[in-house]
Structures are given as structure tokens and as C-alpha cells.
Scaffold this motif. Structure first.
Motif, mmCIF file in Angstrom:
data_model
loop_
_atom_site.group_PDB
_atom_site.id
_atom_site.type_symbol
_atom_site.label_atom_id
_atom_site.label_comp_id
_atom_site.label_asym_id
_atom_site.label_seq_id
_atom_site.Cartn_x
_atom_site.Cartn_y
_atom_site.Cartn_z
ATOM 1 N N UNK A 11 0.784 -1.000 -0.048
ATOM 2 C CA UNK A 11 0.117 -0.019 0.061
ATOM 3 C C UNK A 11 0.976 1.223 0.005
ATOM 4 N N UNK A 12 0.708 2.192 -1.144
ATOM 5 C CA UNK A 12 1.296 3.400 -1.069
ATOM 6 C C UNK A 12 1.582 4.324 -0.056
ATOM 7 N N UNK A 13 0.403 4.206 1.061
ATOM 8 C CA UNK A 13 0.361 4.880 2.126
ATOM 9 C C UNK A 13 1.387 4.642 3.294
ATOM 10 N N UNK A 14 1.722 3.238 3.077
ATOM 11 C CA UNK A 14 2.533 2.484 3.969
ATOM 12 C C UNK A 14 3.921 2.807 3.568
ATOM 13 N N UNK A 15 5.001 3.545 4.218
ATOM 14 C CA UNK A 15 6.488 3.280 3.715
ATOM 15 C C UNK A 15 7.139 2.132 3.785
ATOM 16 N N UNK A 16 7.781 1.698 2.909
ATOM 17 C CA UNK A 16 8.390 0.642 2.485
ATOM 18 C C UNK A 16 9.373 0.217 3.866
ATOM 19 N N UNK A 17 9.907 1.435 4.349
ATOM 20 C CA UNK A 17 10.737 1.201 5.270
ATOM 21 C C UNK A 17 10.153 0.679 6.734
ATOM 22 N N UNK A 18 8.809 0.874 6.929
ATOM 23 C CA UNK A 18 8.126 0.348 7.927
ATOM 24 C C UNK A 18 7.787 -1.225 7.747
ATOM 25 N N UNK A 19 7.538 -1.680 6.645
ATOM 26 C CA UNK A 19 7.522 -2.941 6.286
ATOM 27 C C UNK A 19 8.727 -3.606 6.532
ATOM 28 N N UNK A 20 9.892 -2.953 6.067
ATOM 29 C CA UNK A 20 11.346 -3.469 6.264
ATOM 30 C C UNK A 20 11.453 -3.718 7.717
ATOM 31 N N UNK A 21 11.426 -2.579 8.289
ATOM 32 C CA UNK A 21 11.812 -2.638 9.793
ATOM 33 C C UNK A 21 11.102 -3.568 10.591
ATOM 34 N N UNK A 22 9.986 -4.001 10.321
ATOM 35 C CA UNK A 22 9.092 -4.785 11.115
ATOM 36 C C UNK A 22 9.704 -6.216 10.760
ATOM 37 N N UNK A 23 9.767 -6.645 9.388
ATOM 38 C CA UNK A 23 10.333 -7.919 8.935
ATOM 39 C C UNK A 23 11.849 -7.961 9.685
ATOM 40 N N UNK A 24 12.552 -6.948 9.846
ATOM 41 C CA UNK A 24 13.764 -7.064 10.254
ATOM 42 C C UNK A 24 13.959 -7.287 11.627
ATOM 43 N N UNK A 25 13.221 -6.905 12.355
ATOM 44 C CA UNK A 25 13.139 -7.091 14.108
ATOM 45 C C UNK A 25 12.352 -8.360 14.232
ATOM 46 N N UNK A 26 11.416 -8.725 13.353
ATOM 47 C CA UNK A 26 10.924 -10.325 13.292
ATOM 48 C C UNK A 26 11.860 -11.026 13.300
ATOM 49 N N UNK A 27 12.770 -11.046 12.317
ATOM 50 C CA UNK A 27 13.748 -11.960 11.948
ATOM 51 C C UNK A 27 14.894 -12.165 12.781
ATOM 52 N N UNK A 28 15.142 -10.877 13.327
ATOM 53 C CA UNK A 28 16.275 -10.747 14.477
ATOM 54 C C UNK A 28 15.697 -11.434 15.693
ATOM 55 N N UNK A 29 14.503 -11.272 16.135
ATOM 56 C CA UNK A 29 13.884 -11.939 17.385
ATOM 57 C C UNK A 29 13.889 -13.516 17.115
#
Length: 82
Positions: A11-29
Motif C-alpha cells: 500500500x502506497x500510504x505505508x512506507x516500505x521502510x516500515x514493512x522492512x523494519x518490522x520484518x527485520x526485527x521479527x527475523x532478528x527476534x
């Protein structure tokens, strides 16, 4: 796996950096068990779930992941794979 041309667009209203950050932290955990990463992932997933740009299915997945991240690892239900 889907080819890149078949993947849904973010979705264009949600920055890709927010998706990437969530995935990164989820993987790190998942890789380290770091509780700080779990909290950061849950925070980012909550922000995603609250965005009006995401559909109900994505919102439900984000909320489900947040619930699971809030549980201690020893108390998380294990789902066995076939």
C-alpha cells in the motif's frame, strides 16, 4: 514462490521502510530470541495494523503476530509442521 511480477504491491500510504523494519526485527527476534527485537517488531506491526492503507487480512496477521510476540517463548503454542 511467486515471481516478482505476481507479488502484490505494498500500500502506497505505508512506507516500505516500515514493512522492512518490522520484518527485520521479527527475523532478528526469531534468530536470536532478543526480547528487545520482539518489542520493536510488535510496535512496528501495531503501526502497520493501525494504518488505514492495509486491508483486514494484513491487519489480522499483524495483530496475531503482536499477540504471539508478547508471550514468553516458553508459553507460545507450538504448531507442528506436516
Amino acid at each position: 514462490m511467486n515471481s516478482p511480477s505476481r507479488l502484490p504491491s505494498l500500500p502506497s500510504a505505508v512506507p516500505a521502510s516500515l514493512w522492512a523494519g518490522a520484518l527485520s526485527e521479527l527475523l532478528n527476534h526469531g534468530e536470536t530470541g532478543c526480547r528487545q527485537s520482539a518489542r520493536r517488531a510488535a510496535d512496528l506491526l501495531t503501526r502497520l495494523a493501525e494504518s488505514p492503507a492495509v486491508d483486514r487480512e494484513v491487519r489480522d496477521l499483524c495483530e496475531r503476530a503482536c499477540e504471539r510476540l508478547s508471550q514468553p517463548v516458553s508459553e507460545r503454542p507450538h504448531v507442528s509442521r506436516p
